[in-house]
Design a protein around this motif. Structure first.
Motif, PDB file in Angstrom:
ATOM      1  N   ILE A   1       0.846  -1.198   0.000  1.00 41.23           N
ATOM      2  CA  ILE A   1       0.000   0.000   0.000  1.00 41.23           C
ATOM      3  C   ILE A   1       0.878   1.243   0.000  1.00 41.23           C
ATOM      4  O   ILE A   1       0.597   2.208  -0.709  1.00 41.23           O
ATOM      5  N   ASP A   2       1.942   1.220   0.784  1.00 41.23           N
ATOM      6  CA  ASP A   2       2.874   2.345   0.836  1.00 41.23           C
ATOM      7  C   ASP A   2       3.433   2.635  -0.556  1.00 41.23           C
ATOM      8  O   ASP A   2       3.471   3.782  -0.989  1.00 41.23           O
ATOM      9  N   GLU A   3       3.830   1.582  -1.254  1.00 41.64           N
ATOM     10  CA  GLU A   3       4.382   1.761  -2.595  1.00 41.64           C
ATOM     11  C   GLU A   3       3.353   2.366  -3.544  1.00 41.64           C
ATOM     12  O   GLU A   3       3.656   3.292  -4.296  1.00 41.64           O
ATOM     13  N   LYS A   4       2.122   1.843  -3.491  1.00 40.02           N
ATOM     14  CA  LYS A   4       1.068   2.385  -4.362  1.00 40.02           C
ATOM     15  C   LYS A   4       0.820   3.865  -4.056  1.00 40.02           C
ATOM     16  O   LYS A   4       0.703   4.686  -4.963  1.00 40.02           O
ATOM     17  N   LEU A   5       0.737   4.197  -2.757  1.00 38.21           N
ATOM     18  CA  LEU A   5       0.471   5.585  -2.381  1.00 38.21           C
ATOM     19  C   LEU A   5       1.624   6.507  -2.770  1.00 38.21           C
ATOM     20  O   LEU A   5       1.393   7.636  -3.213  1.00 38.21           O
ATOM     21  N   MET A   6       2.832   6.044  -2.631  1.00 41.21           N
ATOM     22  CA  MET A   6       3.986   6.877  -3.003  1.00 41.21           C
ATOM     23  C   MET A   6       4.002   7.134  -4.518  1.00 41.21           C
ATOM     24  O   MET A   6       4.311   8.244  -4.953  1.00 41.21           O
ATOM     25  N   ILE A   7       3.660   6.135  -5.294  1.00 39.04           N
ATOM     26  CA  ILE A   7       3.590   6.321  -6.751  1.00 39.04           C
ATOM     27  C   ILE A   7       2.494   7.331  -7.091  1.00 39.04           C
ATOM     28  O   ILE A   7       2.701   8.236  -7.899  1.00 39.04           O
ATOM     29  N   LEU A   8       1.336   7.172  -6.451  1.00 41.78           N
ATOM     30  CA  LEU A   8       0.235   8.102  -6.710  1.00 41.78           C
ATOM     31  C   LEU A   8       0.590   9.517  -6.273  1.00 41.78           C
ATOM     32  O   LEU A   8       0.291  10.495  -6.979  1.00 41.78           O
TER      33      LEU A   8
ATOM     34  N   LEU B   1      -1.859  19.411 -13.261  1.00 46.20           N
ATOM     35  CA  LEU B   1      -2.485  18.348 -14.060  1.00 46.20           C
ATOM     36  C   LEU B   1      -3.863  18.782 -14.554  1.00 46.20           C
ATOM     37  O   LEU B   1      -4.531  19.585 -13.908  1.00 46.20           O
ATOM     38  N   PRO B   2      -4.307  18.217 -15.671  1.00 44.02           N
ATOM     39  CA  PRO B   2      -5.698  18.453 -16.081  1.00 44.02           C
ATOM     40  C   PRO B   2      -6.656  17.955 -14.994  1.00 44.02           C
ATOM     41  O   PRO B   2      -6.335  17.038 -14.231  1.00 44.02           O
ATOM     42  N   ILE B   3      -7.808  18.558 -14.924  1.00 41.12           N
ATOM     43  CA  ILE B   3      -8.782  18.249 -13.870  1.00 41.12           C
ATOM     44  C   ILE B   3      -9.124  16.762 -13.853  1.00 41.12           C
ATOM     45  O   ILE B   3      -9.136  16.141 -12.790  1.00 41.12           O
TER      46      ILE B   3
ATOM     47  N   ILE C   1      -6.627  10.516  -9.974  1.00 41.56           N
ATOM     48  CA  ILE C   1      -5.580  10.212  -8.993  1.00 41.56           C
ATOM     49  C   ILE C   1      -6.132  10.342  -7.571  1.00 41.56           C
ATOM     50  O   ILE C   1      -5.860   9.502  -6.711  1.00 41.56           O
ATOM     51  N   GLU C   2      -6.907  11.373  -7.311  1.00 43.47           N
ATOM     52  CA  GLU C   2      -7.492  11.550  -5.971  1.00 43.47           C
ATOM     53  C   GLU C   2      -8.410  10.388  -5.617  1.00 43.47           C
ATOM     54  O   GLU C   2      -8.410   9.910  -4.479  1.00 43.47           O
ATOM     55  N   ASN C   3      -9.188   9.908  -6.567  1.00 42.83           N
ATOM     56  CA  ASN C   3     -10.053   8.752  -6.303  1.00 42.83           C
ATOM     57  C   ASN C   3      -9.221   7.527  -5.926  1.00 42.83           C
ATOM     58  O   ASN C   3      -9.574   6.782  -5.011  1.00 42.83           O
ATOM     59  N   GLN C   4      -8.107   7.326  -6.611  1.00 46.86           N
ATOM     60  CA  GLN C   4      -7.230   6.200  -6.300  1.00 46.86           C
ATOM     61  C   GLN C   4      -6.563   6.379  -4.936  1.00 46.86           C
ATOM     62  O   GLN C   4      -6.449   5.426  -4.165  1.00 46.86           O
ATOM     63  N   ILE C   5      -6.127   7.592  -4.636  1.00 50.33           N
ATOM     64  CA  ILE C   5      -5.496   7.865  -3.340  1.00 50.33           C
ATOM     65  C   ILE C   5      -6.483   7.619  -2.215  1.00 50.33           C
ATOM     66  O   ILE C   5      -6.152   6.978  -1.214  1.00 50.33           O
ATOM     67  N   THR C   6      -7.712   8.105  -2.364  1.00 52.32           N
ATOM     68  CA  THR C   6      -8.733   7.918  -1.332  1.00 52.32           C
ATOM     69  C   THR C   6      -8.992   6.432  -1.091  1.00 52.32           C
ATOM     70  O   THR C   6      -9.087   5.992   0.056  1.00 52.32           O
ATOM     71  N   ALA C   7      -9.086   5.649  -2.158  1.00 49.37           N
ATOM     72  CA  ALA C   7      -9.305   4.207  -2.008  1.00 49.37           C
ATOM     73  C   ALA C   7      -8.121   3.547  -1.307  1.00 49.37           C
ATOM     74  O   ALA C   7      -8.306   2.674  -0.447  1.00 49.37           O
TER      75      ALA C   7
END
Length: 172
Positions: free
Chosen positions: A68-75, A84-86, A92-98
């Protein structure tokens, strides 16, 4: 001949009204996103602090945390709400929240949630809660905009003028 000119005139008037409506709806959603943007930057800074604090605990490599740490750091490395475009930022925010929810579940499952500094976690939770209302307002504005992009007859003008569907925040 006059009938044709009147019909063309009405079509041009309708096109002008439709274009102005799209511009207005897009500006409203842009303004709503600007309210979310500054809070996202704050949330990402807090998340980085939480991840750093957890890393200092030297958790076992068998833990679910390292993945999870690795995924969050990449995001987080991709997250740049100001540049970034909206649609990319929302995705990315949706992925970070999940992944934050997955992080909480992992820490709770392995009984290490209590070992994480409470101030860091509570600040992150407060930041997430503070984002709820601006995200909902953004979603409401985007819903109106997307309806105009999807529904006939305005969808014809959306296609012609290049208006694209916008993504919404999930997990509110």
């Amino acid at each position: 001949m006059t009938g044709i000119l009147v019909a063309v005139g009405f079509m041009l008037l309708f096109a002008l009204i439709a274009s102005n409506r799209f511009v207005m709806l897009r500006k409203m959603s842009d303004k709503a996103f600007a309210n979310v943007q500054k809070d996202l930057i704050h949330k990402y800074d807090l998340l980085d602090d939480v991840l750093t604090a957890i890393r200092k605990k030297n958790l076992s490599s068998e833990s679910c945390y390292p993945d999870i740490d690795e995924k969050l750091m990449i995001l987080l490395s991709k997250a740049d709400p100001e540049n970034l475009p909206i649609n990319n930022t929302v995705e990315i925010e949706n992925q970070i929240t999940a992944n934050i929810q997955e992080l909480y579940d992992c820490l709770e499952q392995e009984n290490i949630l209590a070992e994480v500094p409470g101030q860091a976690l509570s600040s992150l939770e407060e930041a997430g809660n503070a984002l709820q209302a601006p995200k909902q307002h953004y979603n409401d504005m985007v819903r109106h905009y997307n309806n105009a992009v999807y529904l006939f007859p305005s969808n014809v003008f959306a296609l012609f003028f290049g208006y694209k569907v916008r993504k919404t925040f999930t997990g509110l």
